[in-house]
Write an enzyme that holds these catalytic residues in place. Structure first.
Site, PDB file in Angstrom:
ATOM      1  N   GLY A  23       0.864  -1.356   0.252  1.00 44.10           N
ATOM      2  CA  GLY A  23       0.029  -0.038  -0.026  1.00 44.10           C
ATOM      3  C   GLY A  23       0.874   1.362  -0.016  1.00 44.10           C
ATOM      4  O   GLY A  23       0.323   2.313   0.017  1.00 44.10           O
ATOM      5  N   GLU A  45       4.223  -6.593   1.834  1.00 41.75           N
ATOM      6  CA  GLU A  45       3.663  -6.834   0.726  1.00 41.75           C
ATOM      7  C   GLU A  45       3.837  -5.648  -0.322  1.00 41.75           C
ATOM      8  O   GLU A  45       2.757  -5.534  -0.903  1.00 41.75           O
ATOM      9  CB  GLU A  45       2.384  -7.725   0.744  1.00 41.75           C
ATOM     10  CG  GLU A  45       1.948  -9.013   1.407  1.00 41.75           C
ATOM     11  CD  GLU A  45       0.628  -9.246   1.489  1.00 41.75           C
ATOM     12  OE1 GLU A  45       0.415 -10.420   1.447  1.00 41.75           O
ATOM     13  OE2 GLU A  45      -0.181  -8.423   1.217  1.00 41.75           O
ATOM     14  N   PRO A  46       4.846  -5.185  -0.220  1.00 38.49           N
ATOM     15  CA  PRO A  46       4.822  -3.749  -1.290  1.00 38.49           C
ATOM     16  C   PRO A  46       4.939  -4.335  -2.822  1.00 38.49           C
ATOM     17  O   PRO A  46       5.552  -5.287  -3.225  1.00 38.49           O
ATOM     18  CB  PRO A  46       6.227  -3.243  -1.009  1.00 38.49           C
ATOM     19  CG  PRO A  46       6.811  -4.330  -0.690  1.00 38.49           C
ATOM     20  CD  PRO A  46       6.266  -5.460  -0.076  1.00 38.49           C
ATOM     21  N   GLY A  47       3.921  -3.774  -3.483  1.00 40.39           N
ATOM     22  CA  GLY A  47       3.969  -3.961  -4.976  1.00 40.39           C
ATOM     23  C   GLY A  47       4.573  -2.657  -5.595  1.00 40.39           C
ATOM     24  O   GLY A  47       5.721  -2.346  -5.878  1.00 40.39           O
ATOM     25  N   ARG A  48       3.541  -1.509  -5.571  1.00 38.97           N
ATOM     26  CA  ARG A  48       4.083  -0.193  -6.408  1.00 38.97           C
ATOM     27  C   ARG A  48       5.239   0.405  -5.693  1.00 38.97           C
ATOM     28  O   ARG A  48       6.058   0.946  -6.539  1.00 38.97           O
ATOM     29  CB  ARG A  48       2.757   0.777  -5.814  1.00 38.97           C
ATOM     30  CG  ARG A  48       2.713   1.933  -6.849  1.00 38.97           C
ATOM     31  CD  ARG A  48       1.813   3.185  -6.295  1.00 38.97           C
ATOM     32  NE  ARG A  48       0.454   2.293  -5.805  1.00 38.97           N
ATOM     33  CZ  ARG A  48      -0.538   2.275  -6.810  1.00 38.97           C
ATOM     34  NH1 ARG A  48      -0.764   2.763  -8.070  1.00 38.97           N
ATOM     35  NH2 ARG A  48      -1.751   1.708  -6.263  1.00 38.97           N
ATOM     36  N   CYS A  83     -11.130   2.667 -29.464  1.00 38.37           N
ATOM     37  CA  CYS A  83     -12.616   3.510 -29.752  1.00 38.37           C
ATOM     38  C   CYS A  83     -13.421   3.773 -28.595  1.00 38.37           C
ATOM     39  O   CYS A  83     -14.156   3.105 -28.228  1.00 38.37           O
ATOM     40  CB  CYS A  83     -13.362   2.814 -30.985  1.00 38.37           C
ATOM     41  SG  CYS A  83     -12.491   2.481 -32.238  1.00 38.37           S
ATOM     42  N   GLU A  84     -12.819   4.398 -27.693  1.00 37.85           N
ATOM     43  CA  GLU A  84     -13.614   4.780 -26.412  1.00 37.85           C
ATOM     44  C   GLU A  84     -13.350   6.131 -25.972  1.00 37.85           C
ATOM     45  O   GLU A  84     -11.958   6.619 -26.113  1.00 37.85           O
ATOM     46  CB  GLU A  84     -12.979   4.194 -25.240  1.00 37.85           C
ATOM     47  CG  GLU A  84     -13.495   2.399 -25.332  1.00 37.85           C
ATOM     48  CD  GLU A  84     -14.261   1.937 -24.354  1.00 37.85           C
ATOM     49  OE1 GLU A  84     -15.002   2.561 -23.376  1.00 37.85           O
ATOM     50  OE2 GLU A  84     -14.414   0.841 -24.441  1.00 37.85           O
ATOM     51  N   TYR A 123       1.020  -1.940 -11.998  1.00 35.99           N
ATOM     52  CA  TYR A 123      -0.004  -1.877 -12.730  1.00 35.99           C
ATOM     53  C   TYR A 123      -0.335  -1.240 -14.064  1.00 35.99           C
ATOM     54  O   TYR A 123      -1.352  -0.826 -14.446  1.00 35.99           O
ATOM     55  CB  TYR A 123      -1.071  -1.180 -11.738  1.00 35.99           C
ATOM     56  CG  TYR A 123      -1.023  -1.691 -10.328  1.00 35.99           C
ATOM     57  CD1 TYR A 123      -1.625  -2.931 -10.146  1.00 35.99           C
ATOM     58  CD2 TYR A 123      -0.158  -0.974  -9.188  1.00 35.99           C
ATOM     59  CE1 TYR A 123      -1.366  -3.698  -8.834  1.00 35.99           C
ATOM     60  CE2 TYR A 123      -0.194  -1.760  -7.997  1.00 35.99           C
ATOM     61  CZ  TYR A 123      -0.543  -2.887  -7.708  1.00 35.99           C
ATOM     62  OH  TYR A 123      -0.467  -3.230  -6.509  1.00 35.99           O
TER      63      TYR A 123
END
Ligand code: LLP
Length: 421
Positions: free
Chosen positions: A239, A273-276, A345-346, A374
């Site tokens: 987090g 549990e670090p990701g970012r 196309c959005e 991510y």
């Protein structure tokens, strides 16, 4: 801090000119700095060295095999959330005794595979899941170690979609249920409840929600102790926020200083549990300008990367800094606001809105910063666009660590039934 810097007039990844990479690899592509990746891992490791925690990189943030390999070589464990992540983790030679497994929807098959491969811990998120783990373990004649994920019910100042510890979120168990489970351990013959887990959300820039959550868990662990329950692990999740724009997130040291006094008192093995924090600023997305489209209302800079490559702006309205690979492009001109959009196309297919940009032209290269977490891991084939390549700079050289998909890859596994032939 990261290793994407202008040297002379050109943006480099470490010592490698990004425009040189773009001569060999088609845009768009993700580009990772090995040095930045390791620097962030070591920042956290050092900050927490007094308690020697197990740092399990949250591989949902970036599950490229080279990224994972780089980290496990330095001793990192892995936080997984699916059978696919377990497969990738084992493929790169991760030690199962350094793997923890969260997710609210583990299937029978995934549980079996994880037990057979002897992972360290399941982070269990519901009572029926615990029952299923017990049943599967029984069939396999094994006793498995489990942490219960507690939802401490704290408010976190982040995007609604990535806050996970509010009472009405789907994650974790409430304290009453956890108490009940600990006092009815006997009905679970094949699980050892030996830990507690929290993960309160993502891109959190302050320490107070962590402290609040840790305090709730600490009092709970004390209560359990009084009842004679001895735990081994406390997993505080991930987090930690990073700088995308003007955030002033806590440093690893600041975070450690704030939470260590509480963690030390617990005398449990701590898991992070670090990701970012580890990979977010270690990666960028390099994209090329296709067209400049001036309308009566707006200027659009149409680039070759779309929301299928990087969905964060579309999904969370996330801000990513966008830099020209040639610095003088920005410096020498008056900037005008433009939307930087992809070919999809959005209307949600944008990388930036109303961003002051210089006059660019077709063929110019741009770097979308802070895309290492991510980014590729949330990419898709929407609009039948092959997923792009991933490249890593390691000690002065660049390596393609994932080839761009081909059109053939797009139809892999698709079957036209005979009746339609
Ligand atoms: N542990 C658990 C149980 C998690 O669910 C997550 C992330 C992490 C650790 C790692 O969190 P981090 O340190 O990276 O904040 N796609 C969103 C982020 C979703 C996070 C999901 N869970 C984004 O692009 O911002």
């Amino acid at each position: 801090m990261h290793e994407f810097k202008y040297i002379g007039n050109e943006l480099h990844c470490e010592t490698v000119k990004i425009s040189d990479i773009a001569k060999k690899v088609d845009t768009p592509f993700y580009l990772y700095s090995y040095k930045t990746l390791l620097d962030h891992y070591y920042k956290l490791k050092k900050a927490f060295s007094s308690i020697n925690p197990l740092i399990c990189f949250s591989m949902k943030a970036n599950s490229n095999l080279a990224v994972l390999r780089a980290l496990i070589k330095e001793g990192a464990g892995l936080d997984i959330v699916s059978g696919g992540e377990l497969y990738k983790a084992l493929r790169i030679g991760a030690n199962p005794k350094r793997i923890v497994y969260a997710s609210v929807g583990k299937t029978d098959k995934e549980i079996r595979e994880a037990i057979k491969n002897k992972i360290l811990l399941f982070n269990v998120e519901s009572v029926p899941e615990l029952d299923l783990i017990n049943t599967v373990a029984q069939k396999l004649k094994r006793k498995v170690d489990v942490s219960l994920r507690i939802n401490p019910g704290v408010e976190v100042d982040t995007h609604n979609f990535i806050a996970t510890a509010r009472q009405d979120n789907k994650f974790g168990l409430d304290l009453d249920t956890v108490k009940f489970l600990f006092s009815n351990l006997k009905r679970m013959s094949n699980v050892n409840l030996i830990g507690v887990h929290i993960h309160i959300g993502s891109q959190i820039t302050e320490s107070h929600p962590f402290i609040e959550a840790i305090n709730i868990i600490s009092s709970f662990v004390d209560e359990l102790k009084k009842d004679g329950v001895r735990l081994k692990y406390f997993n505080i999740g991930g987090g930690l926020g990073i700088i995308y724009r003007e955030e002033t997130p806590q440093t690893a040291q600041g975070f450690a200083k704030a939470v260590l006094p509480y963690l030390k008192k617990l005398r449990l093995k701590i898991i992070l549990e670090p990701g970012r924090f580890i990979c977010g600023n270690a990666g960028i997305l390099v994209t090329g300008v296709l067209y400049i489209k001036d309308t009566r209302f707006k200027r659009f800079i149409i680039v070759d990367a779309g929301m299928n490559d990087l969905i964060r702006p579309a999904l969370y309205d996330a801000y990513h800094e966008i830099l020209p690979i040639v610095e003088s492009k920005f410096k020498s001109q008056n900037l005008e606001k433009a939307d930087i959009v992809g070919p999809i196309c959005e209307s949600a297919d944008f990388l930036a809105k109303e961003r002051p940009m210089p006059r660019l032209e077709s063929g110019d290269l741009l770097a979308v910063m802070g895309a290492g977490a991510y980014g590729f891991s949330m990419s898709s084939n929407y609009n039948s666009r092959p997923r792009c390549a991933e490249v890593m700079v390691i000690r002065g050289k660049f390596y393609v660590v994932k080839k761009a998909e081909s059109y053939k890859d797009l139809v892999k596994g698709e079957i036209i039934p005979k009746v339609l032939r």
